[in-house]
Design a protein around this motif. Structure first.
Motif, PDB file in Angstrom:
ATOM      1  N   ARG A 158       9.610 -61.247 -28.824  1.00 60.98           N
ATOM      2  CA  ARG A 158      10.999 -60.854 -28.582  1.00 60.98           C
ATOM      3  C   ARG A 158      11.641 -61.715 -27.505  1.00 60.98           C
ATOM      4  N   THR A 159      10.923 -61.957 -26.428  1.00 60.12           N
ATOM      5  CA  THR A 159      11.480 -62.756 -25.331  1.00 60.12           C
ATOM      6  C   THR A 159      11.857 -64.153 -25.798  1.00 60.12           C
ATOM      7  N   GLU A 160      11.024 -64.742 -26.646  1.00 60.47           N
ATOM      8  CA  GLU A 160      11.246 -66.116 -27.102  1.00 60.47           C
ATOM      9  C   GLU A 160      12.029 -66.188 -28.406  1.00 60.47           C
ATOM     10  N   ASP A 161      12.473 -65.040 -28.919  1.00 64.53           N
ATOM     11  CA  ASP A 161      13.193 -65.013 -30.199  1.00 64.53           C
ATOM     12  C   ASP A 161      12.403 -65.778 -31.254  1.00 64.53           C
ATOM     13  N   ALA A 162      11.114 -65.463 -31.351  1.00 68.82           N
ATOM     14  CA  ALA A 162      10.208 -66.174 -32.256  1.00 68.82           C
ATOM     15  C   ALA A 162       9.981 -65.374 -33.540  1.00 68.82           C
ATOM     16  N   ASP A 163       9.457 -66.048 -34.540  1.00 69.77           N
ATOM     17  CA  ASP A 163       9.110 -65.403 -35.810  1.00 69.77           C
ATOM     18  C   ASP A 163       7.672 -64.905 -35.814  1.00 69.77           C
ATOM     19  N   ILE A 164       6.812 -65.566 -35.019  1.00 70.93           N
ATOM     20  CA  ILE A 164       5.381 -65.267 -35.006  1.00 70.93           C
ATOM     21  C   ILE A 164       4.885 -65.342 -33.566  1.00 70.93           C
ATOM     22  N   ALA A 165       3.995 -64.420 -33.196  1.00 68.66           N
ATOM     23  CA  ALA A 165       3.277 -64.516 -31.926  1.00 68.66           C
ATOM     24  C   ALA A 165       1.788 -64.417 -32.219  1.00 68.66           C
ATOM     25  N   ALA A 166       0.998 -65.219 -31.539  1.00 68.41           N
ATOM     26  CA  ALA A 166      -0.450 -65.247 -31.749  1.00 68.41           C
ATOM     27  C   ALA A 166      -1.167 -65.154 -30.408  1.00 68.41           C
ATOM     28  N   CYS A 167      -2.397 -64.640 -30.444  1.00 66.71           N
ATOM     29  CA  CYS A 167      -3.235 -64.609 -29.256  1.00 66.71           C
ATOM     30  C   CYS A 167      -4.600 -65.193 -29.619  1.00 66.71           C
ATOM     31  N   ARG A 168      -5.530 -65.115 -28.698  1.00 66.80           N
ATOM     32  CA  ARG A 168      -6.893 -65.564 -28.982  1.00 66.80           C
ATOM     33  C   ARG A 168      -7.693 -64.444 -29.628  1.00 66.80           C
ATOM     34  N   TRP A 169      -8.626 -64.831 -30.492  1.00 66.23           N
ATOM     35  CA  TRP A 169      -9.605 -63.863 -30.974  1.00 66.23           C
ATOM     36  C   TRP A 169     -10.991 -64.351 -30.599  1.00 66.23           C
ATOM     37  N   VAL A 170     -11.916 -63.431 -30.488  1.00 63.85           N
ATOM     38  CA  VAL A 170     -13.229 -63.773 -29.974  1.00 63.85           C
ATOM     39  C   VAL A 170     -14.277 -62.900 -30.654  1.00 63.85           C
ATOM     40  N   GLU A 171     -15.423 -63.514 -30.957  1.00 64.81           N
ATOM     41  CA  GLU A 171     -16.532 -62.765 -31.535  1.00 64.81           C
ATOM     42  C   GLU A 171     -17.114 -61.848 -30.467  1.00 64.81           C
ATOM     43  N   GLU A 172     -17.603 -60.699 -30.883  1.00 59.59           N
ATOM     44  CA  GLU A 172     -17.945 -59.635 -29.941  1.00 59.59           C
ATOM     45  C   GLU A 172     -18.907 -60.054 -28.839  1.00 59.59           C
ATOM     46  N   GLU A 173     -19.865 -60.934 -29.130  1.00 64.12           N
ATOM     47  CA  GLU A 173     -20.826 -61.297 -28.088  1.00 64.12           C
ATOM     48  C   GLU A 173     -20.321 -62.362 -27.132  1.00 64.12           C
ATOM     49  N   HIS A 174     -19.092 -62.855 -27.365  1.00 69.50           N
ATOM     50  CA  HIS A 174     -18.555 -63.909 -26.502  1.00 69.50           C
ATOM     51  C   HIS A 174     -17.315 -63.470 -25.742  1.00 69.50           C
ATOM     52  N   ILE A 175     -17.107 -62.175 -25.614  1.00 68.62           N
ATOM     53  CA  ILE A 175     -15.915 -61.678 -24.936  1.00 68.62           C
ATOM     54  C   ILE A 175     -15.950 -62.020 -23.458  1.00 68.62           C
ATOM     55  N   GLN A 176     -14.887 -62.656 -22.984  1.00 70.00           N
ATOM     56  CA  GLN A 176     -14.725 -62.922 -21.555  1.00 70.00           C
ATOM     57  C   GLN A 176     -13.230 -62.935 -21.264  1.00 70.00           C
ATOM     58  N   LYS A 177     -12.705 -61.804 -20.877  1.00 67.26           N
ATOM     59  CA  LYS A 177     -11.258 -61.643 -20.748  1.00 67.26           C
ATOM     60  C   LYS A 177     -10.649 -62.621 -19.747  1.00 67.26           C
ATOM     61  N   PHE A 178      -9.560 -63.260 -20.150  1.00 68.29           N
ATOM     62  CA  PHE A 178      -8.799 -64.112 -19.248  1.00 68.29           C
ATOM     63  C   PHE A 178      -8.099 -63.227 -18.206  1.00 68.29           C
ATOM     64  N   LYS A 179      -7.944 -63.730 -16.995  1.00 70.46           N
ATOM     65  CA  LYS A 179      -7.380 -62.930 -15.915  1.00 70.46           C
ATOM     66  C   LYS A 179      -5.851 -62.873 -15.954  1.00 70.46           C
ATOM     67  N   SER A 180      -5.214 -63.860 -16.539  1.00 71.14           N
ATOM     68  CA  SER A 180      -3.757 -63.864 -16.578  1.00 71.14           C
ATOM     69  C   SER A 180      -3.285 -64.231 -17.979  1.00 71.14           C
ATOM     70  N   VAL A 181      -2.025 -63.925 -18.247  1.00 70.29           N
ATOM     71  CA  VAL A 181      -1.462 -64.165 -19.578  1.00 70.29           C
ATOM     72  C   VAL A 181      -0.461 -65.312 -19.496  1.00 70.29           C
ATOM     73  N   HIS A 182      -0.793 -66.437 -20.136  1.00 65.94           N
ATOM     74  CA  HIS A 182       0.127 -67.572 -20.212  1.00 65.94           C
ATOM     75  C   HIS A 182       0.646 -67.663 -21.635  1.00 65.94           C
ATOM     76  N   THR A 183       1.911 -67.990 -21.785  1.00 65.34           N
ATOM     77  CA  THR A 183       2.486 -68.130 -23.113  1.00 65.34           C
ATOM     78  C   THR A 183       3.025 -69.546 -23.302  1.00 65.34           C
ATOM     79  N   TYR A 184       2.963 -70.008 -24.556  1.00 65.36           N
ATOM     80  CA  TYR A 184       3.455 -71.332 -24.916  1.00 65.36           C
ATOM     81  C   TYR A 184       4.327 -71.174 -26.158  1.00 65.36           C
ATOM     82  N   THR A 185       5.504 -71.743 -26.116  1.00 65.47           N
ATOM     83  CA  THR A 185       6.441 -71.628 -27.229  1.00 65.47           C
ATOM     84  C   THR A 185       6.529 -72.947 -27.973  1.00 65.47           C
ATOM     85  N   TRP A 186       6.437 -72.881 -29.303  1.00 61.91           N
ATOM     86  CA  TRP A 186       6.411 -74.078 -30.136  1.00 61.91           C
ATOM     87  C   TRP A 186       7.467 -73.982 -31.224  1.00 61.91           C
TER      88      TRP A 186
END
Length: 319
Positions: A112-140
Motif C-alpha cells: 500500500r505504501t508503495e502503491d505496488a501490485d505485488i509484495a514479496a518477502c523471504r521464505w525459509v525451510e523450517e530447519e534454516h529459520i533465522q529471523k532478520f532483526k529489521s525490515v528493509h524494503t526495496y521497490t522495483w
C-alpha cells in the motif's frame, strides 16, 4: 473487518491430506497481527481428517470459509479460491506450511505504501529459520522485478507474496501441470507496474516431494521445458534487455532437469529427454557459468554436463 462483503485480504489455502499439519497452518494465519482478512479453505478431496478439521475451524471463526470438492490438484484448488475471493488483495498459504505473525502486516503495509501490485518477502525451510532483526524494503519497476526473479532473488512461489486482486483478472493457474507457480508468477510479473520486496523471513515451509530436485524424474517434468521456452519468447519479444537474465534462469532449470534425469535410476528410459535438455543447456551455458547456483560444486558439475559423457558425470554426483 470492514465488513463481510469486502475484506482487505483473501487468504487461499488448498488442503489435501494434511491432517498432521493443517492446525499449525491455520493457527499461524489466525495469529496474524493484521486481522482484516477472510480465509478460503479448499478441501481438494481429502481422504483423511483434513476436511473435518477445516469445518471445525470454520465453526469457530466466521472469517473462515470451507469448500469441499473432488480432487483436482493444487491449481484447481487455488483457482476455485480465486473465483471466490472478495478481498482487495490475495495471498496463498500451502496447508503444510506456516507463516510468521507479522507476514501480512508487513506485506500489506509495503504494497500500500508503495502503491505496488505485488509484495514479496523471504521464505525459509523450517530447519534454516533465522529471523532478520529489521525490515528493509526495496521497490522495483516491472523490468527490475523480472530481473530479480530471473536471478532467483525472489522465489518462484506465490505463497510468500500478496497480490492486488486486479492482477488475477484473466490469469489462473494451469490445471493438470506441475511447475504451476513459476509460469503463473511470471505472467503476473510481466503485467506488474511496481513490486516491493520485504527483506525479512516470514514464510516457513516444509520440504516436500514434487519439485524437480526433490522427486524422481518422470514425463510430467517435460512441461517445465515448455514453460521455459514460452517465458524466454515473451521476454525477448517485450524486454530484450533481459536476455542475459532469462538465459541464466533457463540455465539453472535445465541444470536441475539434467540432474533429475541422472538421479532417476531410469536413465535409459529418459535418454532422449536428457539429450534434449543437454542441447538446450548448451545454448545458455555461458549464463550458467556466469553465476552458477551459488555453490562452486555446481559449476564443476555444470562443466561436466556440458562437455563430458554420462559415465564421467555420475561419480561427481556421489561426492
Amino acid at each position: 473487518m470492514r465488513g463481510k462483503e469486502q475484506p482487505v485480504l483473501s487468504i487461499i489455502v488448498p488442503v489435501y491430506n494434511v491432517e498432521k499439519y493443517i492446525r499449525d497452518c491455520l493457527d499461524s494465519i489466525l495469529a496474524q497481527s493484521f486481522q482484516e482478512f477472510e480465509v478460503i479453505l479448499i478441501d481438494d478431496g481429502s481422504s483423511d481428517q483434513s476436511g473435518a478439521i477445516c469445518d471445525l475451524y470454520a465453526e469457530k471463526d466466521e472469517r473462515i470459509h470451507v469448500v469441499h470438492k473432488e480432487n483436482g490438484g493444487l491449481s484447481s484448488a487455488r483457482n476455485t479460491g480465486l473465483d471466490l475471493a472478495k478481498g482487495l488483495y490475495v495471498g496463498f498459504v500451502d496447508s503444510d506450511d506456516w507463516i510468521s505473525a507479522t507476514m501480512y502486516e508487513h506485506l500489506l503495509q509495503a504494497v500500500r505504501t508503495e502503491d505496488a501490485d505485488i509484495a514479496a518477502c523471504r521464505w525459509v525451510e523450517e530447519e534454516h529459520i533465522q529471523k532478520f532483526k529489521s525490515v528493509h524494503t526495496y521497490t522495483w519497476n516491472s523490468e527490475e522485478v523480472l530481473r530479480h526473479f530471473f536471478l532467483r532473488q525472489i522465489t518462484e512461489s506465490v505463497c510468500d507474496k500478496v497480490f492486488a486482486v486486479e492482477m488475477w483478472r484473466n490469469v489462473r493457474f494451469p490445471e493438470g501441470e506441475i511447475n504451476e507457480d513459476t509460469i503463473t508468477l511470471f505472467s503476473l510479473l510481466l503485467k506488474c507496474r511496481r513490486a516491493v520486496f520485504v527483506d525479512t523471513e516470514e514464510y516457513y515451509y516444509r520440504a516436500r516431494e514434487g519439485s524437480i530436485t526433490k522427486s524422481g524424474y518422470s514425463r510430467k517434468f517435460r512441461i517445465v521445458e515448455s514453460h521455459l521456452r514460452k517465458m524466454r519468447e515473451k521476454v525477448l519479444d517485450r524486454l530484450p534487455s533481459l536476455k542475459k537474465y532469462v538465459d541464466y534462469f533457463l540455465s539453472v532449470h535445465y541444470y536441475c532437469l539434467l540432474l533429475s534425469v541422472l538421479k532417476s535410476g531410469e536413465f535409459h528410459t529418459f535418454r532422449d529427454d536428457y539429450r534434449y535438455y543437454r542441447k538446450r543447456f548448451a545454448e545458455v551455458f555461458p549464463a550458467f557459468m556466469w553465476r552458477g547456483t551459488g555453490k562452486e560444486k555446481d559449476r564443476v558439475i555444470g562443466l561436466a554436463l556440458r562437455y563430458s559423457p554420462v559415465c564421467l558425470i555420475r561419480p561427481l554426483l556421489r561426492r
